[in-house]
Scaffold this motif. Structure first.
Motif, PDB file in Angstrom:
ATOM      1  N   ARG A   1       0.722  -0.917   0.147  1.00  0.00           N
ATOM      2  CA  ARG A   1       0.155  -0.047   0.390  1.00  0.00           C
ATOM      3  C   ARG A   1       1.326   1.328  -0.256  1.00  0.00           C
ATOM      4  O   ARG A   1       0.863   2.074  -1.157  1.00  0.00           O
ATOM      5  CB  ARG A   1      -0.609   0.335   1.273  1.00  0.00           C
ATOM      6  N   TYR A   2       2.170   1.343   0.877  1.00  0.00           N
ATOM      7  CA  TYR A   2       3.330   2.032   1.296  1.00  0.00           C
ATOM      8  C   TYR A   2       3.593   2.232  -0.522  1.00  0.00           C
ATOM      9  O   TYR A   2       3.804   3.412  -1.328  1.00  0.00           O
ATOM     10  CB  TYR A   2       4.225   2.013   2.197  1.00  0.00           C
ATOM     11  N   ALA A   3       4.220   1.266  -1.209  1.00  0.00           N
ATOM     12  CA  ALA A   3       4.721   1.730  -2.769  1.00  0.00           C
ATOM     13  C   ALA A   3       3.837   2.415  -3.897  1.00  0.00           C
ATOM     14  O   ALA A   3       3.723   3.053  -4.372  1.00  0.00           O
ATOM     15  CB  ALA A   3       4.719   0.530  -2.912  1.00  0.00           C
ATOM     16  N   ALA A   4       2.071   1.845  -3.633  1.00  0.00           N
ATOM     17  CA  ALA A   4       1.298   2.281  -4.025  1.00  0.00           C
ATOM     18  C   ALA A   4       1.145   3.475  -4.195  1.00  0.00           C
ATOM     19  O   ALA A   4       0.902   4.490  -5.483  1.00  0.00           O
ATOM     20  CB  ALA A   4       0.147   1.532  -4.339  1.00  0.00           C
ATOM     21  N   GLU A   5       0.753   3.817  -2.877  1.00  0.00           N
ATOM     22  CA  GLU A   5       0.538   5.775  -2.569  1.00  0.00           C
ATOM     23  C   GLU A   5       1.553   6.543  -2.519  1.00  0.00           C
ATOM     24  O   GLU A   5       1.198   7.456  -3.270  1.00  0.00           O
ATOM     25  CB  GLU A   5      -0.676   5.155  -1.260  1.00  0.00           C
TER      26      GLU A   5
ATOM     27  N   ARG B   1      -0.856   6.073  -6.909  1.00  0.00           N
ATOM     28  CA  ARG B   1      -1.653   5.889  -6.817  1.00  0.00           C
ATOM     29  C   ARG B   1      -2.942   5.953  -5.677  1.00  0.00           C
ATOM     30  O   ARG B   1      -3.358   4.802  -5.181  1.00  0.00           O
ATOM     31  CB  ARG B   1      -2.148   4.723  -7.495  1.00  0.00           C
ATOM     32  N   ARG B   2      -3.809   6.828  -4.976  1.00  0.00           N
ATOM     33  CA  ARG B   2      -3.894   7.317  -3.432  1.00  0.00           C
ATOM     34  C   ARG B   2      -5.628   7.039  -3.938  1.00  0.00           C
ATOM     35  O   ARG B   2      -6.207   6.773  -2.796  1.00  0.00           O
ATOM     36  CB  ARG B   2      -3.670   8.645  -3.480  1.00  0.00           C
ATOM     37  N   ASP B   3      -6.544   7.070  -5.288  1.00  0.00           N
ATOM     38  CA  ASP B   3      -7.359   6.173  -5.066  1.00  0.00           C
ATOM     39  C   ASP B   3      -7.633   4.712  -5.606  1.00  0.00           C
ATOM     40  O   ASP B   3      -8.388   4.054  -5.540  1.00  0.00           O
ATOM     41  CB  ASP B   3      -8.426   7.422  -5.733  1.00  0.00           C
ATOM     42  N   TRP B   4      -6.615   4.575  -5.141  1.00  0.00           N
ATOM     43  CA  TRP B   4      -6.709   2.408  -5.975  1.00  0.00           C
ATOM     44  C   TRP B   4      -7.054   1.455  -4.184  1.00  0.00           C
ATOM     45  O   TRP B   4      -7.828   0.696  -4.404  1.00  0.00           O
ATOM     46  CB  TRP B   4      -5.295   2.327  -6.043  1.00  0.00           C
ATOM     47  N   LEU B   5      -6.681   1.775  -3.396  1.00  0.00           N
ATOM     48  CA  LEU B   5      -7.251   1.501  -1.741  1.00  0.00           C
ATOM     49  C   LEU B   5      -7.503   1.806  -1.173  1.00  0.00           C
ATOM     50  O   LEU B   5      -7.603   3.073  -0.895  1.00  0.00           O
ATOM     51  CB  LEU B   5      -5.741   0.673  -1.476  1.00  0.00           C
ATOM     52  N   ARG B   6      -8.749   1.428   0.060  1.00  0.00           N
ATOM     53  CA  ARG B   6      -9.029   2.104   0.461  1.00  0.00           C
ATOM     54  C   ARG B   6      -9.684   1.307   1.826  1.00  0.00           C
ATOM     55  O   ARG B   6     -10.513  -0.069   1.262  1.00  0.00           O
ATOM     56  CB  ARG B   6     -11.098   2.188   0.237  1.00  0.00           C
ATOM     57  N   PHE B   7      -9.216   1.344   2.859  1.00  0.00           N
ATOM     58  CA  PHE B   7      -9.049   0.092   4.119  1.00  0.00           C
ATOM     59  C   PHE B   7      -9.851   0.795   5.111  1.00  0.00           C
ATOM     60  O   PHE B   7     -10.077   2.040   5.332  1.00  0.00           O
ATOM     61  CB  PHE B   7      -7.455  -0.146   4.733  1.00  0.00           C
ATOM     62  N   LEU B   8     -10.404   0.331   4.895  1.00  0.00           N
ATOM     63  CA  LEU B   8     -11.901   0.790   6.067  1.00  0.00           C
ATOM     64  C   LEU B   8     -12.309  -0.074   7.908  1.00  0.00           C
ATOM     65  O   LEU B   8     -13.333  -0.942   7.912  1.00  0.00           O
ATOM     66  CB  LEU B   8     -13.355   1.034   5.222  1.00  0.00           C
ATOM     67  N   PRO B   9     -11.228  -0.013   8.210  1.00  0.00           N
ATOM     68  CA  PRO B   9     -11.753  -1.061  10.219  1.00  0.00           C
ATOM     69  C   PRO B   9     -12.615   0.460  10.435  1.00  0.00           C
ATOM     70  O   PRO B   9     -13.334   1.383  10.291  1.00  0.00           O
ATOM     71  CB  PRO B   9     -10.763  -0.741  11.092  1.00  0.00           C
ATOM     72  N   GLY B  10     -13.454  -0.666  11.784  1.00  0.00           N
ATOM     73  CA  GLY B  10     -14.688   0.012  12.162  1.00  0.00           C
ATOM     74  C   GLY B  10     -15.945   0.072  11.763  1.00  0.00           C
ATOM     75  O   GLY B  10     -16.972   0.977  12.006  1.00  0.00           O
ATOM     76  N   CYS B  11     -15.928  -0.615  10.526  1.00  0.00           N
ATOM     77  CA  CYS B  11     -16.772  -0.347   9.929  1.00  0.00           C
ATOM     78  C   CYS B  11     -18.053  -1.470   9.553  1.00  0.00           C
ATOM     79  O   CYS B  11     -17.435  -2.433   9.231  1.00  0.00           O
ATOM     80  CB  CYS B  11     -17.286   0.041   8.392  1.00  0.00           C
ATOM     81  N   GLU B  12     -19.478  -1.742  10.122  1.00  0.00           N
ATOM     82  CA  GLU B  12     -19.417  -2.692  10.118  1.00  0.00           C
ATOM     83  C   GLU B  12     -20.895  -2.539   8.371  1.00  0.00           C
ATOM     84  O   GLU B  12     -21.518  -1.377   8.244  1.00  0.00           O
ATOM     85  CB  GLU B  12     -20.794  -2.536  11.211  1.00  0.00           C
ATOM     86  N   VAL B  13     -21.101  -4.149   7.809  1.00  0.00           N
ATOM     87  CA  VAL B  13     -21.919  -4.054   6.605  1.00  0.00           C
ATOM     88  C   VAL B  13     -23.056  -4.882   6.631  1.00  0.00           C
ATOM     89  O   VAL B  13     -22.714  -6.068   7.962  1.00  0.00           O
ATOM     90  CB  VAL B  13     -20.881  -4.453   5.610  1.00  0.00           C
ATOM     91  N   THR B  14     -24.198  -4.515   6.671  1.00  0.00           N
ATOM     92  CA  THR B  14     -25.343  -5.260   7.172  1.00  0.00           C
ATOM     93  C   THR B  14     -26.366  -5.906   6.293  1.00  0.00           C
ATOM     94  O   THR B  14     -27.394  -6.676   6.386  1.00  0.00           O
ATOM     95  CB  THR B  14     -25.774  -5.302   8.424  1.00  0.00           C
ATOM     96  N   GLU B  15     -26.085  -5.301   5.025  1.00  0.00           N
ATOM     97  CA  GLU B  15     -27.250  -5.438   3.896  1.00  0.00           C
ATOM     98  C   GLU B  15     -26.480  -4.909   2.513  1.00  0.00           C
ATOM     99  O   GLU B  15     -24.881  -4.759   2.927  1.00  0.00           O
ATOM    100  CB  GLU B  15     -27.898  -3.884   3.954  1.00  0.00           C
ATOM    101  N   LEU B  16     -27.191  -5.620   1.917  1.00  0.00           N
ATOM    102  CA  LEU B  16     -26.454  -5.413   0.587  1.00  0.00           C
ATOM    103  C   LEU B  16     -27.878  -5.561  -1.087  1.00  0.00           C
ATOM    104  O   LEU B  16     -28.741  -6.370  -0.508  1.00  0.00           O
ATOM    105  CB  LEU B  16     -25.543  -6.797   0.209  1.00  0.00           C
TER     106      LEU B  16
END
Ligand SMILES: Cc1cc2nc3c(=O)[nH]c(=O)nc-3n(C[C@H](O)[C@H](O)[C@H](O)COP(=O)(O)OP(=O)(O)OC[C@H]3O[C@@H](n4cnc5c(N)ncnc54)[C@H](O)[C@@H]3O)c2cc1C
Length: 409
Positions: free
Chosen positions: A277-281, A286-301
């Motif tokens: 990730r460091y190398a990419a960004e 490439r700052r918009d390639w990866l998004r890491f989102l801890p502390g987030c819950e997914v309950t629907e799709l």
């Protein structure tokens, strides 16, 4: 009474994962015991959907099917290396951890040498009649004095996602079997444990990577496995015995406290992801390639094939957003469930998926004769601790079960 003419095995084992394979390998060296091991898959394979080429074992390969209890067995990992004439090269390669693909080769090699294994034999029902368990498998009835259930964990999928499972929404356990087309697509991986990390690493380093890769975790961060020396004593037989003797509420508390000794992400995997990730960004910009989102819950799709909408509920209100995804990989872990074929004999206890009581020899309480036992492999974390689903105690547990079967022949 068992009719005199009938073939009755000393035990029948349901499922051939590493747990019952260890039992078979050890039983092979005990004279006078006759067991049969039944597996629904056509041949041995160890979690094939997640056998990613870069994935490694999280324990020493000496915690194999037999070494901790019988290092002189021909079925050791070291003997596998020697038999394939790769011992010197293996030692020289000095891997920090063994590849899971190689450990799968070892397990397969053992499975090919044991005549008591039967593949392509799904056990669809188990009853008890005339002093023996009666298993229905591959169109016939098999009789055995004792039963060993080693059917392993099953993928956990949130109720809301189940109707959408298919080509572009899948559980991580099917990743390599389904091979979703992730190249140049918006991919979301849900789940911040080891499987999620392995999929994310795999996609970040793929020759044709995703257009965007989003990694969502309910956990407050991408947390490491505690693999330190004193913590590793939780994976000793002596600790398991002490844990087993504790009152139920104490055991529950310990399981909670010790979660990251078995459930976190191993450090090398975290480091590889961080560095990539460091190398990419930072280096490639490439700052918009990866998004890491801890502390987030997914309950629907919602949405439809290839155009999914995933609402997030974050610890921080700023994280509450709706993600767009073309492919969704659910790395939401596994759960233990007693298989339907034994549920008639083995009512579940207060902890979902586990029997009511599991004794010192891994036999469980059931309503039939005490002389006929049902043993469980890898289905009693609340009785035996965090090591129960792990490879560490597998050889010891099989040896304990085998001793009990021999004593109750
Ligand atoms: C991807 C992955 C990697 C892991 N890596 C590690 C690691 O590095 N170190 C570690 O200590 N632990 C690891 N684990 C945890 C654990 O060691 C494994 O899950 C291990 O495979 C458990 O073995 P098992 O025999 O109990 O179950 P399984 O391997 O799940 O085997 C159960 C078998 O039972 C069969 N079965 C089910 N129902 C029936 C039926 N009715 N009739 C016939 N057959 C049936 C299934 O097809 C399956 O083959 C890992 C787990 C996963 C998912």
């Amino acid at each position: 009474m068992i009719p005199m003419t009938e073939t009755v095995y000393d035990y029948a084992a349901v499922g051939i994962g590493p747990a019952n394979l260890s039992l078979a390998a050890q039983a092979h060296r005990v004279s006078g015991i006759r067991g049969i091991h039944l597996e629904r898959k056509p041949s041995f394979s160890w979690h094939p959907g997640l056998l990613l080429p870069e994935a490694t074992l999280q324990v020493s390969p000496l915690k194999d099917l037999v070494t901790p209890v019988d290092p002189t067995s021909p079925f050791t990992f070291l003997n596998f290396l020697a038999a394939h004439d790769r011992l010197y090269r293996f030692l020289t390669a000095d891997f920090p951890a063994v590849h899971r693909t190689e450990f799968n080769q070892y397990l397969t090699w053992v499975s090919e040498q044991l005549p008591s294994l039967e593949f392509g034999s799904e056990v669809t029902a188990v009853g008890f009649r005339d002093g023996a368990f009666r298993l229905r498998a591959a169109g016939r009835e098999i009789a055995a004095r004792h039963l060993v259930v080693g059917t392993g964990p099953v993928p956990r999928v949130n109720e809301a996602f189940r109707p959408h499972l298919g080509g572009t929404v899948l559980h991580a356990s099917q990743f390599l079997e389904r091979r979703p087309d992730t190249a140049d697509r918006d991919v979301v991986v849900v789940g911040g444990g080891q499987s999620g990390a392995e999929i994310v690493r795999h996609l970040m380093t793929a020759p044709r990577p995703p257009k965007t890769l989003t990694w969502v975790s309910r956990r407050p961060g991408f947390l490491p496995l505690d693999d330190s020396p004193f913590t590793n004593e939780f994976f000793f037989p002596a600790y398991a015995r002490r844990f087993h003797a504790l009152p139920a509420d104490h055991r529950m508390r310990l399981l909670d406290q010790q979660k990251y000794a078995s459930d976190g992400i191993d450090l090398p995997t975290l480091q590889e992801i961080y560095r990539r990730r460091y190398a990419a960004e930072e280096i490639e910009g490439r700052r918009d390639w990866l998004r890491f989102l801890p502390g987030c819950e997914v309950t629907e799709l919602s949405g439809s094939q290839g155009a999914w909408k995933i609402p997030l509920q974050g610890d921080d209100p700023l994280d509450s957003q709706v993600l767009d995804a073309e492919v969704v990989v659910l790395a939401s872990g596994y759960e233990h469930r007693l298989p339907p074929c034994v549920s008639g004999l083995l009512p579940a206890g207060p902890t979902p998926g586990e029997p009511r009581q599991v004794h010192d020899d891994f036999s469980v309480d059931w309503s039939g004769p005490a002389a006929n036992r049902i043993y469980v492999q890898n289905a009693a974390r609340h009785f035996w601790g965090i090591a129960d689903p792990n490879l560490s105690l597998l050889a010891w547990r099989s040896s304990t079960i085998l001793t009990s079967i021999t004593e109750n022949q």
